[in-house]
Design a protein around this motif. Structure first.
Motif, short mmCIF file in Angstrom:
data_model
loop_
_atom_site.label_atom_id
_atom_site.label_comp_id
_atom_site.label_asym_id
_atom_site.label_seq_id
_atom_site.Cartn_x
_atom_site.Cartn_y
_atom_site.Cartn_z
N ASN A 57 0.83 -1.20 0.00
CA ASN A 57 0.00 0.00 0.00
C ASN A 57 0.87 1.25 0.00
O ASN A 57 2.09 1.18 0.21
CB ASN A 57 -1.00 0.00 1.17
N ILE A 58 0.24 2.38 -0.22
CA ILE A 58 0.96 3.65 -0.34
C ILE A 58 1.66 4.01 0.96
O ILE A 58 2.76 4.56 0.95
CB ILE A 58 0.00 4.77 -0.78
N LYS A 93 1.58 0.07 -9.73
CA LYS A 93 1.00 0.88 -8.65
C LYS A 93 -0.50 1.05 -8.85
O LYS A 93 -1.27 1.00 -7.89
CB LYS A 93 1.66 2.25 -8.58
N ASN A 97 -3.12 -0.12 -6.12
CA ASN A 97 -4.04 0.83 -5.51
C ASN A 97 -5.50 0.41 -5.71
O ASN A 97 -6.33 0.58 -4.82
CB ASN A 97 -3.80 2.23 -6.05
N SER A 101 -7.96 -0.47 -2.68
CA SER A 101 -9.24 0.23 -2.59
C SER A 101 -10.39 -0.78 -2.45
O SER A 101 -11.29 -0.59 -1.62
CB SER A 101 -9.45 1.10 -3.83
#
Length: 123
Positions: A57-58, A93, A97, A101
């Protein structure tokens, strides 16, 4: 100096990182907030982080590339990733993402209401 770190529980002592020093660590090696960089290293651009995997994750991605930046120090970062599909890091990415989500949305739909009920019953 070359240091290999496997986990955050592994004790190691580095007074300061200097140009040419290398630390090889796993994702389990902690956040790196205890790393001090020398004035010479800062003059040469600061700590450079190479990540050989795409974090899930970010938040973990930002943690990896922000090692000494949390102290206001300089630094750079780069991905070196080989994937079997030949996708760019941007595409990887994007997929990551989207999956994250979806996971968070499923949590909101399936689990958050249960947690709220449990919390209300316990307090």
């Amino acid at each position: 100096m070359f240091i290999r770190i496997k986990s955050a529980y592994e004790k190691f002592k580095i007074d300061q990182l200097n140009p040419g020093d290398i630390i090889l660590s796993t994702n389990l090696a902690g956040r790196g907030t205890d790393l001090d960089t020398s004035e010479k290293l800062e003059e040469n651009g600061g700590l450079h982080v190479i990540t050989a995997y795409l974090p899930t994750n970010i938040q973990i991605e930002m943690q990896a590339f922000g090692r000494t930046a949390r102290k206001g120090n300089k630094g750079t970062g780069k991905y070196i990733i080989q994937n079997q599909y030949g996708l760019s890091i941007e595409k990887l990415k994007q997929i990551r993402n989207m999956l994250e989500s979806e996971r968070l949305n499923l949590f909101l739909i399936n689990d958050l209401s249960k947690i709220k009920i449990e919390e209300d019953l316990l307090y």
